[in-house]
Design an enzyme around this catalytic site. Structure first.
Site, mmCIF file in Angstrom:
data_model
loop_
_atom_site.group_PDB
_atom_site.id
_atom_site.type_symbol
_atom_site.label_atom_id
_atom_site.label_comp_id
_atom_site.label_asym_id
_atom_site.label_seq_id
_atom_site.Cartn_x
_atom_site.Cartn_y
_atom_site.Cartn_z
ATOM 1 N N GLN A 272 0.798 -0.846 -0.090
ATOM 2 C CA GLN A 272 0.163 0.130 0.508
ATOM 3 C C GLN A 272 0.439 0.798 -0.243
ATOM 4 O OE1 GLN A 272 -0.190 -2.731 2.253
ATOM 5 N NE2 GLN A 272 -2.245 -3.763 1.346
ATOM 6 N N ASP A 273 2.293 0.981 -0.106
ATOM 7 C CA ASP A 273 2.811 2.749 -0.656
ATOM 8 C C ASP A 273 2.699 3.120 -1.164
ATOM 9 O OD1 ASP A 273 5.090 4.570 0.039
ATOM 10 O OD2 ASP A 273 6.627 2.900 0.352
ATOM 11 N N GLN A 274 2.495 4.290 -1.075
ATOM 12 C CA GLN A 274 2.033 5.608 -2.359
ATOM 13 C C GLN A 274 3.220 6.599 -2.537
ATOM 14 O OE1 GLN A 274 -2.275 6.884 -2.091
ATOM 15 N NE2 GLN A 274 -1.750 6.820 -0.325
ATOM 16 N N ILE A 275 4.707 5.904 -1.807
ATOM 17 C CA ILE A 275 5.391 7.021 -2.084
ATOM 18 C C ILE A 275 6.238 6.185 -3.072
ATOM 19 C CG2 ILE A 275 7.356 8.060 -1.766
ATOM 20 C CD1 ILE A 275 5.937 9.201 1.046
ATOM 21 N N HIS A 303 3.795 4.272 3.030
ATOM 22 C CA HIS A 303 4.884 4.264 3.362
ATOM 23 C C HIS A 303 5.594 4.696 5.220
ATOM 24 C CE1 HIS A 303 8.890 5.361 1.350
ATOM 25 N NE2 HIS A 303 9.411 6.301 2.293
#
Length: 324
Positions: A272-275, A303
């Protein structure tokens, strides 16, 4: 308890050709130092912090770095330096040079730490290097610049390139700061607080997973309170330090060179890391590095899970290190 120490590099030359006469680098150590018959340290392990950290950020990984942990400080001598450009080490704010501080690159950050280890601590080889987020950018450059210096790599929430979205966010952050009247072209008397708070707000809006914003805040007030807490972090930031650091980040793109890395590497990634996007950042890196292993997991922290949920990676790290 981690105690900061300092080493000064004389006449450090940047990739741009500019030079600083006295480059200060901060670091801390923990664990048991082992030496060979010639007095060389044989069990050094380096931890490199992320975008906003320093030498003490290694504490955020105490569930995997410490006595009896995956990176066992009874076996490894752990060195955690503060990055070039971050307060504690030489930076625009701490050096007094402000806008005259040379614009550094990720390569400069790596070379500064290389000189710290070899010239300051007399280390000729390390067992491994681990980096979180922007620290991972440095680890990858370590592997390309000094491929014989380490036995293994651990890449935590990081990638070989900045995606277009990542570029846009940090580029916008710099624009927000520069456009603030209080910035005064970098010659401010007082740090432009409003710009710093807006920068913190911006980073907060994509640091967590999408689910976190909806499930962990039951009311709008709870969410805005969370924003205000994040803004408080910016009280310790310096505007020039942020701009210089972001410019180094924006220049990170190793492209096809990543395929030249043959050192055993463990990639730790959050779904689920958006960065550091799993599909566009992590999978291409893993695919290009033939000698890499990938461990990915779920974290509602997005993140931030690189540290908040790092315990989920302990077994994977232990297995990986045992194979080296």
């Amino acid at each position: 308890m981690l105690e900061p120490r300092y080493h000064v590099i004389k006449d450090f030359q940047f990739e741009s050709g500019e030079m600083i006469q006295d480059m200060k680098l901060e670091y801390a150590t923990q664990g048991i130092k082992k030496v060979d018959g010639e007095g060389n340290i044989t069990n050094a392990f380096i931890y490199l912090h992320g975008w906003s950290g320093d030498f003490s950020s290694v504490r955020n990984l105490e569930s995997v770095i410490g006595p009896g942990k995956a990176i066992d400080t009874n076996q490894f001598y752990v060195i955690s330096p503060t990055a070039l450009g971050a307060p504690g080490s030489s930076s625009p704010s701490t050096s007094g040079l402000r806008t005259k501080f040379p614009q550094y690159t990720i390569k400069d950050m790596v070379r500064a730490h290389y000189q710290l280890l070899t010239g300051g601590l007399g280390i000729k080889h390390v067992r491994g290097i681990m980096g979180t987020s922007m620290g991972g950018f440095q680890v990858l450059n370590w592997a390309l610049q000094y491929p014989d210096f380490m036995d293994f790599l651990i890449l935590n929430g990081t990638s070989h390139r900045t995606t277009n979205r990542m570029y846009g966010v940090y580029h916008l952050m710099n624009q927000i700061i520069v456009a603030d009247p209080g910035y005064e072209k970098g010659n401010y008397v007082h740090n432009p607080t409003d710009a710093m708070e807006k920068s913190a707000y911006l980073s907060y809006l994509w640091s967590l997973s999408p689910a976190n914003y909806e499930e962990c805040f039951q009311t709008r007030r709870e969410f805005t309170d969370g924003v205000e807490d994040r803004k408080k972090d910016s009280l310790d930031w310096d505007a020039n330090d942020i701009i210089w650091r972001n410019k180094a980040l924006l220049g990170h793109d190793l492209g096809k060179r990543i395929s030249k890395i043959s050192i055993p590497a463990l990639i730790l990634a959050i779904n689920q890391d958006q960065i550091v996007d799993f599909n566009y950042s992590v999978l291409p890196m893993h695919g290009a590095m033939d000698n890499s292993q990938l461990f990915h997991y779920d974290s509602i922290w997005g993140h931030y899970g690189c540290t908040k949920d790092i315990a989920k990676t302990e077994v994977a790290i232990k297995k990986f290190v045992k194979l080296i």
